[in-house]
Design a protein around this motif. Structure first.
Motif, PDB file in Angstrom:
ATOM      1  N   ALA A   1       0.116   8.862  -0.565  1.00  0.00           N
ATOM      2  CA  ALA A   1       0.704   9.986  -1.307  1.00  0.00           C
ATOM      3  C   ALA A   1       1.326  10.995  -0.344  1.00  0.00           C
ATOM      4  O   ALA A   1       1.213  10.880   0.868  1.00  0.00           O
ATOM      5  CB  ALA A   1      -0.363  10.636  -2.169  1.00  0.00           C
TER       6      ALA A   1
ATOM      7  N   ASP B   1       0.862  -1.182   0.000  1.00  0.00           N
ATOM      8  CA  ASP B   1       0.000   0.000   0.000  1.00  0.00           C
ATOM      9  C   ASP B   1       0.896   1.229   0.000  1.00  0.00           C
ATOM     10  O   ASP B   1       2.002   1.205   0.544  1.00  0.00           O
ATOM     11  CB  ASP B   1      -0.874   0.052   1.263  1.00  0.00           C
TER      12      ASP B   1
ATOM     13  N   ARG C   1       2.693   2.814  -8.405  1.00  0.00           N
ATOM     14  CA  ARG C   1       1.302   2.791  -8.898  1.00  0.00           C
ATOM     15  C   ARG C   1       1.228   2.331 -10.352  1.00  0.00           C
ATOM     16  O   ARG C   1       0.330   1.588 -10.729  1.00  0.00           O
ATOM     17  CB  ARG C   1       0.684   4.172  -8.783  1.00  0.00           C
ATOM     18  N   SER C   2       2.179   2.785 -11.157  1.00  0.00           N
ATOM     19  CA  SER C   2       2.092   2.480 -12.588  1.00  0.00           C
ATOM     20  C   SER C   2       2.782   1.178 -12.991  1.00  0.00           C
ATOM     21  O   SER C   2       2.337   0.526 -13.938  1.00  0.00           O
ATOM     22  CB  SER C   2       2.646   3.645 -13.415  1.00  0.00           C
TER      23      SER C   2
ATOM     24  N   CYS D   1       6.462   6.816  -5.622  1.00  0.00           N
ATOM     25  CA  CYS D   1       5.062   6.450  -5.395  1.00  0.00           C
ATOM     26  C   CYS D   1       4.365   6.243  -6.748  1.00  0.00           C
ATOM     27  O   CYS D   1       3.662   5.245  -6.943  1.00  0.00           O
ATOM     28  CB  CYS D   1       4.390   7.557  -4.586  1.00  0.00           C
ATOM     29  N   ASP D   2       4.584   7.169  -7.671  1.00  0.00           N
ATOM     30  CA  ASP D   2       3.990   7.062  -9.014  1.00  0.00           C
ATOM     31  C   ASP D   2       4.500   5.818  -9.736  1.00  0.00           C
ATOM     32  O   ASP D   2       3.732   5.142 -10.429  1.00  0.00           O
ATOM     33  CB  ASP D   2       4.304   8.305  -9.843  1.00  0.00           C
TER      34      ASP D   2
END
Length: 191
Positions: A112, A109, A164-165, A160-161
Motif C-alpha cells: 500500500a 504482491d 486486491r478486489s 492497488c485496490d
C-alpha cells in the motif's frame, strides 16, 4: 562483504551484463549488504534499469534467507535526474521486505501507499514478474539458493485496490485501456 557475497555478485552481475550491457553506476547501501546498479538503455531503448544485488544475502528475523533481488525500469531521464531519490527508494523497499514484510515477495504482491515514494510518483508498489525482460533473468540458481528477480512497479492506491478486489488481469486491462506504460512513473492513474 565476504567471499559468498562476492561469488553471488559475480554470478548475478554477469547475467545482468549479458542482457543489458555494462552498468554505468553502482551505489552501496550503508545499512544492508545491498548494491544498486544502473544499466542505461542502449540505442532506441529509452529506459534505464536499476537492480539490486545483495538483497538475497539478507536474512529475515526468523533467520531464513531472502530469495529476492529487485528490478525497477524507469524512463532514462527519471533515473538520471532523480538518482538519489530512486536509490533511496529501492533501499527503503529492500528494508521493508527484510524488516517489515519478513518474507520473500511473490509476483503480484502489492504494498500500500508509502510516504517514501519519490515526489510525484505513485505511492503504492506492485511486485511483478520482470515482463519484457529475458527469461534467464527470472531466477538465478546459486548453490542451493533459488533467487527470484521481482519487478518493482510504482502504482496508484486506486490501482492497488483494483488488484486486491479484481486481480492482476483487471489491472492489466485498465493499463492497456489507458494506453499507459508501467515504466512511466509520471503517468496518471489508469482508473
Amino acid at each position: 562483504m565476504n567471499l559468498e557475497f562476492d561469488i553471488k555478485r559475480s554470478i548475478i552481475l554477469a547475467e545482468y551484463i549479458k542482457c543489458w550491457g555494462v552498468p554505468d553506476t553502482r551505489k552501496v547501501c550503508d545499512s544492508m549488504p545491498i548494491e544498486l546498479y544502473i544499466f542505461p538503455g542502449e540505442d532506441m531503448d529509452q529506459v534505464t534499469r536499476v537492480v539490486t544485488i545483495g538483497l538475497s544475502s539478507c536474512k529475515f528475523s526468523n533467520d531464513k534467507a531472502c530469495n529476492n533481488e529487485l528490478l525497477m525500469v524507469l524512463p532514462f531521464d527519471v533515473a538520471e535526474d532523480q538518482w538519489d531519490s530512486v536509490s533511496n527508494y529501492l533501499f527503503d523497499i529492500s528494508s521493508y521486505i527484510v524488516n517489515d514484510l519478513g518474507r520473500n515477495v511473490q509476483f503480484e504482491d502489492i504494498k500500500a501507499e508509502s510516504a517514501n515514494a519519490p515526489e510525484g510518483w505513485p505511492g503504492a508498489i506492485l511486485f511483478d514478474e520482470p515482463r519484457g525482460e529475458p527469461n534467464e533473468l527470472n531466477q538465478f540458481y546459486i548453490g542451493m539458493q533459488h533467487i527470484t528477480l521481482s519487478w518493482v512497479v510504482p502504482i496508484f492506491s486506486t490501482e492497488c485496490d483494483l488488484i486486491r478486489s479484481h486481480g492482476i488481469d483487471a489491472f492489466d486491462s485498465a493499463i492497456e485501456s489507458a494506453e499507459a506504460s508501467l515504466v512511466e512513473v509520471r503517468r496518471e492513474s489508469s482508473l
